[in-house]
Design a protein around this motif. Structure first.
Motif, PDB file in Angstrom:
ATOM      1  N   UNK A  98       0.857  -1.193   0.000  1.00  0.00           N
ATOM      2  CA  UNK A  98       0.000   0.000   0.000  1.00  0.00           C
ATOM      3  C   UNK A  98       0.887   1.235   0.000  1.00  0.00           C
ATOM      4  N   UNK A  99       0.369   2.335  -0.533  1.00  0.00           N
ATOM      5  CA  UNK A  99       1.116   3.590  -0.442  1.00  0.00           C
ATOM      6  C   UNK A  99       1.258   4.031   1.009  1.00  0.00           C
ATOM      7  N   UNK A 100       0.385   3.523   1.897  1.00  0.00           N
ATOM      8  CA  UNK A 100       0.517   3.865   3.310  1.00  0.00           C
ATOM      9  C   UNK A 100       1.739   3.206   3.934  1.00  0.00           C
ATOM     10  N   UNK A 101       2.337   2.250   3.232  1.00  0.00           N
ATOM     11  CA  UNK A 101       3.602   1.676   3.663  1.00  0.00           C
ATOM     12  C   UNK A 101       4.793   2.463   3.148  1.00  0.00           C
ATOM     13  N   UNK A 102       4.532   3.421   2.262  1.00  0.00           N
ATOM     14  CA  UNK A 102       5.581   4.280   1.707  1.00  0.00           C
ATOM     15  C   UNK A 102       5.500   5.698   2.262  1.00  0.00           C
ATOM     16  N   UNK A 103       4.277   6.181   2.444  1.00  0.00           N
ATOM     17  CA  UNK A 103       4.030   7.533   2.928  1.00  0.00           C
ATOM     18  C   UNK A 103       3.304   7.456   4.262  1.00  0.00           C
ATOM     19  N   UNK A 104       3.830   8.062   5.322  1.00  0.00           N
ATOM     20  CA  UNK A 104       3.169   7.977   6.631  1.00  0.00           C
ATOM     21  C   UNK A 104       1.854   8.742   6.645  1.00  0.00           C
ATOM     22  N   UNK A 144       9.617 -12.051  -7.562  1.00  0.00           N
ATOM     23  CA  UNK A 144       8.681 -11.573  -6.536  1.00  0.00           C
ATOM     24  C   UNK A 144       8.651 -10.048  -6.600  1.00  0.00           C
ATOM     25  N   UNK A 145       7.468  -9.504  -6.765  1.00  0.00           N
ATOM     26  CA  UNK A 145       7.280  -8.064  -6.784  1.00  0.00           C
ATOM     27  C   UNK A 145       6.150  -7.682  -5.841  1.00  0.00           C
ATOM     28  N   UNK A 146       6.060  -6.409  -5.573  1.00  0.00           N
ATOM     29  CA  UNK A 146       4.959  -5.894  -4.770  1.00  0.00           C
ATOM     30  C   UNK A 146       4.199  -4.835  -5.545  1.00  0.00           C
ATOM     31  N   UNK A 147       3.018  -4.531  -5.092  1.00  0.00           N
ATOM     32  CA  UNK A 147       2.254  -3.426  -5.643  1.00  0.00           C
ATOM     33  C   UNK A 147       1.747  -2.583  -4.489  1.00  0.00           C
ATOM     34  N   UNK A 148       1.863  -1.272  -4.633  1.00  0.00           N
ATOM     35  CA  UNK A 148       1.442  -0.351  -3.577  1.00  0.00           C
ATOM     36  C   UNK A 148       0.306   0.517  -4.100  1.00  0.00           C
ATOM     37  N   UNK A 149      -0.926   0.055  -3.943  1.00  0.00           N
ATOM     38  CA  UNK A 149      -2.065   0.846  -4.410  1.00  0.00           C
ATOM     39  C   UNK A 149      -2.294   2.065  -3.516  1.00  0.00           C
ATOM     40  N   UNK A 150      -2.850   3.095  -4.127  1.00  0.00           N
ATOM     41  CA  UNK A 150      -3.411   4.192  -3.349  1.00  0.00           C
ATOM     42  C   UNK A 150      -4.859   3.853  -3.054  1.00  0.00           C
ATOM     43  N   UNK A 151      -5.740   4.827  -3.146  1.00  0.00           N
ATOM     44  CA  UNK A 151      -7.152   4.565  -2.903  1.00  0.00           C
ATOM     45  C   UNK A 151      -7.761   3.710  -3.998  1.00  0.00           C
TER      46      UNK A 151
END
Length: 252
Positions: A137-143, A175-182
């Motif tokens: 999630x983008x919440x794992x990148x941006x507090x 192995x990759x990740x995806x960081x969705x926003x809303x």
């Protein structure tokens, strides 16, 4: 089919598959010719309602239950892909958050992701190839204040994906990740928003929240499924250990 997107004769495992991004990923893979899907979610009724043309095996199970994975692993057989997607949302300031709530979020979002990924990696190693995508999630990148447990869990799974990529490249596994926003999914159907939904309507509230992104709206689950599908597919053969930010520009 688009070049590199042929999943013929392949098997994929998806957690959190009854709704949202997990269900959309199942439908996307089905359209790309996947032969078999192993779908896992606590919501067994939701799994049964998915209309898919491929062979489907469903499990109504808790991804944080180690015994479930121990029982499933010997019966997995061939596994080519995994979408490590099950998770829950949670709110609360760090200073007020009870430890029991912290552990509830970590059990599903982090422990469950670890059990899923480690099981899938062992099955892929037997095949000598494979690819996995972990939903961060983008919440794992941006507090973001007020969702500490969720954000920390998603930061952890993003780094878990990178470490797994480094450990498994020699085995032919990406192995990759995806960081969705809303993303407009059921994760927003929370007690905190129920009053607003009742007063203004869910669509209007979600639409207003989506305006906080440069794109001007939340993504759909189907849009995220396409991003995940790309990372799973041979079209991204040179990508491993990356965390794709798909947030409509929210983190700009």
């Amino acid at each position: 089919m688009i070049q590199g997107y042929d999943f013929t004769n392949r098997t994929a495992l998806i957690t959190g598959a009854a709704s949202g991004i997990g269900a959309a990923s199942a439908r996307w893979l089905d359209r790309q010719g996947i032969a078999r899907l192993i779908l896992i979610d606590l919501d067994g009724d939701g799994l049964s309602k998915l209309d898919l043309s491929c062979e489907v095996e469903t499990h109504a199970a808790d991804v944080a239950d180690e015994a479930f994975w121990q029982a499933l692993e010997p019966r997995l057989g061939k596994l080519d892909h995994a979408v490590v997607n099950a998770g829950i949302g949670a709110g609360g300031q760090m200073a007020e958050l009870e430890f029991a709530e912290w552990r509830r979020v970590m059990a599903i979002n982090l422990d469950g992701a670890f059990l899923t990924l480690s099981t899938a990696l062992r099955a892929m190693r037997k095949a000598g190839r494979g690819s996995a995508v972990v939903t961060a999630s983008v919440t794992g990148l941006k507090p973001i204040p007020g969702i500490g447990a969720y954000g920390v869990s998603k930061a952890a799974v993003a780094h878990m994906a990178r470490i797994a990529a480094a450990e498994n490249a020699a085995h032919g596994i990406r192995v990759n990740g995806i960081a969705p926003g809303g993303v407009d999914t059921a994760i927003w159907n929370s007690p905190e928003l129920e009053a607003q939904f009742a007063e203004h309507g869910r669509e209007a509230v979600i639409g207003q929240m989506g305006k906080t992104t440069p794109r001007g709206r939340f993504a759909t689950a189907d849009e995220l499924a396409q991003d995940i599908g790309y990372l799973l597919s041979d079209a991204s053969a040179n990508a491993t250990g990356t965390v794709l930010t798909s947030d409509g520009g929210y983190t700009l």
